[in-house]
Design a protein around this motif. Structure first.
Motif, PDB file in Angstrom:
ATOM      1  N   ALA A 289       0.836  -1.206   0.000  1.00  0.00           N
ATOM      2  CA  ALA A 289       0.000   0.000   0.000  1.00  0.00           C
ATOM      3  C   ALA A 289       0.869   1.254   0.000  1.00  0.00           C
ATOM      4  O   ALA A 289       0.551   2.248  -0.677  1.00  0.00           O
ATOM      5  CB  ALA A 289      -0.927  -0.006   1.211  1.00  0.00           C
ATOM      6  N   LEU A 293       0.688   4.162  -2.787  1.00  0.00           N
ATOM      7  CA  LEU A 293       0.436   5.561  -2.408  1.00  0.00           C
ATOM      8  C   LEU A 293       1.568   6.472  -2.888  1.00  0.00           C
ATOM      9  O   LEU A 293       1.320   7.618  -3.279  1.00  0.00           O
ATOM     10  CB  LEU A 293       0.280   5.666  -0.897  1.00  0.00           C
ATOM     11  CG  LEU A 293      -1.004   5.044  -0.318  1.00  0.00           C
ATOM     12  CD1 LEU A 293      -0.946   5.016   1.201  1.00  0.00           C
ATOM     13  CD2 LEU A 293      -2.237   5.806  -0.784  1.00  0.00           C
ATOM     14  N   SER A 294       2.796   5.961  -2.865  1.00  0.00           N
ATOM     15  CA  SER A 294       3.922   6.774  -3.336  1.00  0.00           C
ATOM     16  C   SER A 294       3.819   7.053  -4.833  1.00  0.00           C
ATOM     17  O   SER A 294       4.218   8.124  -5.301  1.00  0.00           O
ATOM     18  CB  SER A 294       5.249   6.072  -3.014  1.00  0.00           C
ATOM     19  OG  SER A 294       5.509   4.998  -3.909  1.00  0.00           O
ATOM     20  N   HIS A 296       0.961   7.136  -6.512  1.00  0.00           N
ATOM     21  CA  HIS A 296      -0.324   7.777  -6.814  1.00  0.00           C
ATOM     22  C   HIS A 296      -0.574   8.871  -5.783  1.00  0.00           C
ATOM     23  O   HIS A 296      -1.386   8.708  -4.864  1.00  0.00           O
ATOM     24  CB  HIS A 296      -1.451   6.741  -6.796  1.00  0.00           C
ATOM     25  CG  HIS A 296      -1.296   5.670  -7.824  1.00  0.00           C
ATOM     26  ND1 HIS A 296      -1.806   5.778  -9.103  1.00  0.00           N
ATOM     27  CD2 HIS A 296      -0.650   4.468  -7.773  1.00  0.00           C
ATOM     28  CE1 HIS A 296      -1.500   4.692  -9.793  1.00  0.00           C
ATOM     29  NE2 HIS A 296      -0.802   3.890  -9.010  1.00  0.00           N
ATOM     30  N   VAL A 299      -4.098   9.852  -4.713  1.00  0.00           N
ATOM     31  CA  VAL A 299      -4.759   8.930  -3.786  1.00  0.00           C
ATOM     32  C   VAL A 299      -4.240   9.172  -2.371  1.00  0.00           C
ATOM     33  O   VAL A 299      -5.006   9.216  -1.401  1.00  0.00           O
ATOM     34  CB  VAL A 299      -4.519   7.462  -4.206  1.00  0.00           C
ATOM     35  CG1 VAL A 299      -5.081   6.499  -3.161  1.00  0.00           C
ATOM     36  CG2 VAL A 299      -5.148   7.196  -5.575  1.00  0.00           C
ATOM     37  N   GLN A 300      -2.933   9.353  -2.242  1.00  0.00           N
ATOM     38  CA  GLN A 300      -2.351   9.610  -0.928  1.00  0.00           C
ATOM     39  C   GLN A 300      -2.924  10.881  -0.318  1.00  0.00           C
ATOM     40  O   GLN A 300      -3.191  10.933   0.891  1.00  0.00           O
ATOM     41  CB  GLN A 300      -0.824   9.713  -1.023  1.00  0.00           C
ATOM     42  CG  GLN A 300      -0.163   9.898   0.322  1.00  0.00           C
ATOM     43  CD  GLN A 300       1.360   9.935   0.242  1.00  0.00           C
ATOM     44  OE1 GLN A 300       2.023  10.162   1.255  1.00  0.00           O
ATOM     45  NE2 GLN A 300       1.910   9.713  -0.917  1.00  0.00           N
ATOM     46  N   VAL A 303      -6.258  10.204   1.186  1.00  0.00           N
ATOM     47  CA  VAL A 303      -6.106   9.508   2.461  1.00  0.00           C
ATOM     48  C   VAL A 303      -5.744  10.505   3.556  1.00  0.00           C
ATOM     49  O   VAL A 303      -6.310  10.481   4.664  1.00  0.00           O
ATOM     50  CB  VAL A 303      -5.025   8.405   2.365  1.00  0.00           C
ATOM     51  CG1 VAL A 303      -4.716   7.837   3.752  1.00  0.00           C
ATOM     52  CG2 VAL A 303      -5.472   7.288   1.436  1.00  0.00           C
ATOM     53  N   LEU A 329      -9.271   5.033   3.329  1.00  0.00           N
ATOM     54  CA  LEU A 329      -8.102   4.184   3.598  1.00  0.00           C
ATOM     55  C   LEU A 329      -8.487   2.716   3.475  1.00  0.00           C
ATOM     56  O   LEU A 329      -7.699   1.892   2.997  1.00  0.00           O
ATOM     57  CB  LEU A 329      -7.555   4.470   4.994  1.00  0.00           C
ATOM     58  CG  LEU A 329      -6.335   3.646   5.432  1.00  0.00           C
ATOM     59  CD1 LEU A 329      -5.165   3.834   4.471  1.00  0.00           C
ATOM     60  CD2 LEU A 329      -5.912   4.014   6.853  1.00  0.00           C
ATOM     61  N   VAL A 332      -8.458   1.811  -0.169  1.00  0.00           N
ATOM     62  CA  VAL A 332      -7.067   1.779  -0.631  1.00  0.00           C
ATOM     63  C   VAL A 332      -6.430   0.438  -0.272  1.00  0.00           C
ATOM     64  O   VAL A 332      -5.741  -0.186  -1.087  1.00  0.00           O
ATOM     65  CB  VAL A 332      -6.265   2.948  -0.023  1.00  0.00           C
ATOM     66  CG1 VAL A 332      -4.754   2.732  -0.219  1.00  0.00           C
ATOM     67  CG2 VAL A 332      -6.676   4.265  -0.654  1.00  0.00           C
ATOM     68  N   THR A 336      -5.244  -2.560  -2.835  1.00  0.00           N
ATOM     69  CA  THR A 336      -3.888  -3.115  -2.716  1.00  0.00           C
ATOM     70  C   THR A 336      -3.948  -4.633  -2.579  1.00  0.00           C
ATOM     71  O   THR A 336      -3.184  -5.358  -3.234  1.00  0.00           O
ATOM     72  CB  THR A 336      -3.170  -2.510  -1.498  1.00  0.00           C
ATOM     73  OG1 THR A 336      -3.120  -1.090  -1.618  1.00  0.00           O
ATOM     74  CG2 THR A 336      -1.751  -3.058  -1.389  1.00  0.00           C
ATOM     75  N   LEU A 433       1.049   7.579   8.061  1.00  0.00           N
ATOM     76  CA  LEU A 433       0.739   8.615   7.073  1.00  0.00           C
ATOM     77  C   LEU A 433       0.366   9.946   7.712  1.00  0.00           C
ATOM     78  O   LEU A 433       0.402  10.983   7.038  1.00  0.00           O
ATOM     79  CB  LEU A 433      -0.379   8.125   6.156  1.00  0.00           C
ATOM     80  CG  LEU A 433      -0.010   6.915   5.289  1.00  0.00           C
ATOM     81  CD1 LEU A 433      -1.240   6.345   4.603  1.00  0.00           C
ATOM     82  CD2 LEU A 433       1.055   7.300   4.253  1.00  0.00           C
ATOM     83  N   ARG A 437       4.949  11.860   4.565  1.00  0.00           N
ATOM     84  CA  ARG A 437       4.521  11.760   3.172  1.00  0.00           C
ATOM     85  C   ARG A 437       5.399  10.702   2.516  1.00  0.00           C
ATOM     86  O   ARG A 437       6.620  10.713   2.671  1.00  0.00           O
ATOM     87  CB  ARG A 437       4.682  13.098   2.464  1.00  0.00           C
ATOM     88  CG  ARG A 437       4.299  13.083   0.975  1.00  0.00           C
ATOM     89  CD  ARG A 437       4.472  14.448   0.345  1.00  0.00           C
ATOM     90  NE  ARG A 437       3.506  15.402   0.886  1.00  0.00           N
ATOM     91  CZ  ARG A 437       3.796  16.363   1.761  1.00  0.00           C
ATOM     92  NH1 ARG A 437       5.062  16.478   2.215  1.00  0.00           N
ATOM     93  NH2 ARG A 437       2.870  17.192   2.190  1.00  0.00           N
TER      94      ARG A 437
END
Length: 479
Positions: A289, A293-294, A296, A299-300, A303, A329, A332, A336, A433, A437
């Motif tokens: 995940a 997230l890194s 996208h 998307v992060q 969240v 979350l 997400v 994943t 999170l 970041r």
């Protein structure tokens, strides 16, 4: 039985098992190749894997039916995983599994699980503190931190043991756990090592046995100690409100009393299953995940906005009431788990001739390989964007079949601890999170595409590059 043909070359004696020989990356490519081929052929093919004929399934409807009807675990699975975890519910024969399941499931109720969130949160904060020296935007393996965190959380909630893996990575149990995993995965994909007499002649067997014995001795000692604690509490007539929070082990001891009580050996087996199912599974999924997230950032950001809405600028710990509110979350994590199912295959066996709805009969003695990776990557159920990371699909697209998403298996023998795993993952990611970041460890190409992850299979799905990401602190005074 009707022959479900395919286009993968098959060899005498080994069938298509030769495709899995070699590295752990090659084993995962085998699972992916078979999954793609099965999807091309309508979701079902038949082939030999070593000495056993298998029906390989990536159709959700058929997989759901077989998961509910063929409950006996495959002999190969029972042999290999049974050596790793004993005769716990994950490998037990149906006659034993029913009793064990009946005892086990009630311990995973929401009331009990909520009591463990403070452990997840406490261990997560310890991990966040250890990550401070990595928050310099340089690539590193986030998995090693997640794995140590999960081991501490699981040992404390399951056995009441303060392992402190995040402080001392050289603990013998951690070494033994990793070693036993490695040797079990290697043996499972090498049919010539299935014979015990041959395997025991090899140096790898001796290393495997030492690791396994170390694991079982550690857990066995904890069980003896816990039984003494419980007896002392009873002898002192300690009131229930005065007792510390009960661990899973304590709940298993007490809940099994009506069935005559678990023996120490049975408790060891069930505890080993809990350790196996709750550590690497959750750490791997949470680390995948982080990579998604890194890659996208939009998307992060969603969240993080959700986290700000719930926690504001406070640094208070995650509490049970927060988890149902982490809706984005949650999807997400589900997306994943769809793309990277922790356990990409399930093995069952046919104990008596079984008729499919098509009228085709699967003969007794056949193995069943449910290719979860294939089901999760089947465009029939997920659409033409099946390879894209799009969490919203869990919000805007109803399932065509409930078995199209089965990261924790499906049917009566699904993982009873899946809610435990999801709660621990959500707590871990939320805690991380809020502070950091996450940035990609690799750069995209001119079309803004990242290189595909190099996946491997070591009993569970893994990233061959150890889940490398970069972190930046969200708060200026975080370092």
């Amino acid at each position: 039985m009707k022959v479900y043909s395919h286009d993968i070359p098959s060899l005498p004696l080994v069938g298509i098992a030769y495709l899995a020989i070699g590295s752990s990356e090659k084993r995962m490519k085998f699972i992916q190749t078979v999954g793609h081929e099965t999807n091309k052929k309508g979701g079902i093919i038949a082939e030999w894997f070593g000495p056993t004929p298998y029906l390989v399934v990536s159709d959700a409807e058929i997989a759901g039916l077989l998961s509910k009807s063929c409950l006996e675990k495959d002999d190969l699975f029972r042999k290999m995983i049974g050596y790793l975890v004993g005769n716990g519910n994950i490998v037990a024969k149906v006659s034993e599994w029913r009793t064990r399941r009946r005892i086990l499931v009630p311990t995973f109720n929401t009331k009990n699980l909520n009591k463990f969130v403070h452990i997840f949160s406490k261990q997560g904060e310890i991990m966040v503190d250890h990550l401070r020296n990595k928050a310099d935007a340089q690539p590193f393996s986030v998995w090693s931190y997640f794995a140590a965190n999960n081991m501490d959380s699981v040992c404390e909630s399951v056995m009441g043991v303060q392992l402190k893996a995040q402080e001392h990575s050289k603990h013998p149990f951690l070494w033994a756990f990793a070693e036993a995993f490695y040797f079990t995965a290697n043996r499972m994909f090498q049919p010539w090592l299935y014979n015990d007499a041959i395997y025991r002649l090899l140096p790898s067997y001796r290393k495997h046995k030492i690791a396994r014995d170390t694991m079982f001795d550690f857990v066995g000692d904890m069980i003896v100690s816990k039984r003494k604690e419980i007896k002392n509490c009873h002898n002192k007539n300690m009131h229930i409100d005065e007792q510390p929070m009960k661990t899973f082990l304590e709940m298993l001891i007490e809940s099994s009393e009506e069935e005559g009580g678990y023996t120490n050996e049975e408790l060891t087996d069930e505890t080993m299953v809990l350790m196996l199912a709750s550590t690497d599974t959750s750490a791997n999924a949470a680390a995948f995940a982080m990579i998604m997230l890194s890659r996208h950032p939009e998307v992060q950001e969603k969240v993080f906005e959700e986290l700000k809405e719930i926690f504001g600028e406070s640094k208070r710990p995650v509490v049970p009431e927060d988890l149902p509110r982490l809706k984005y979350l949650d999807v997400v994590l589900k997306e994943t788990l769809r793309i990277f199912p922790p356990v990409p295959t399930i093995l069952r066996k046919v104990t008596s001739d079984f008729a499919l709805p098509s009228g085709v009969t699967i003969p007794e003695g056949y193995g069943i390989l449910i290719n979860i990776w294939g089901i999760h990557h089947n465009s029939t159920y997920w659409g033409e964007d099946v390879e894209d990371f799009r969490p919203e699909r869990f919000l805007d697209t109803p399932f065509k079949h409930p078995a199209q998403f089965m990261p924790f298996s499906f049917g009566p023998r699904n993982c009873p601890g899946y809610q435990y795993a999801l709660m621990s993952m959500k707590t871990l990611l939320a805690t991380t999170l809020r502070e950091y970041r996450v940035l990609p460890a690799t750069s995209p190409d001119e079309a803004n595409r990242y290189p595909p992850l190099r996946l491997c299979h070591e009993l569970m799905l893994r990233d061959a590059d150890e889940w490398r990401v970069c972190l930046e602190p969200r708060r200026k005074n975080n370092l």
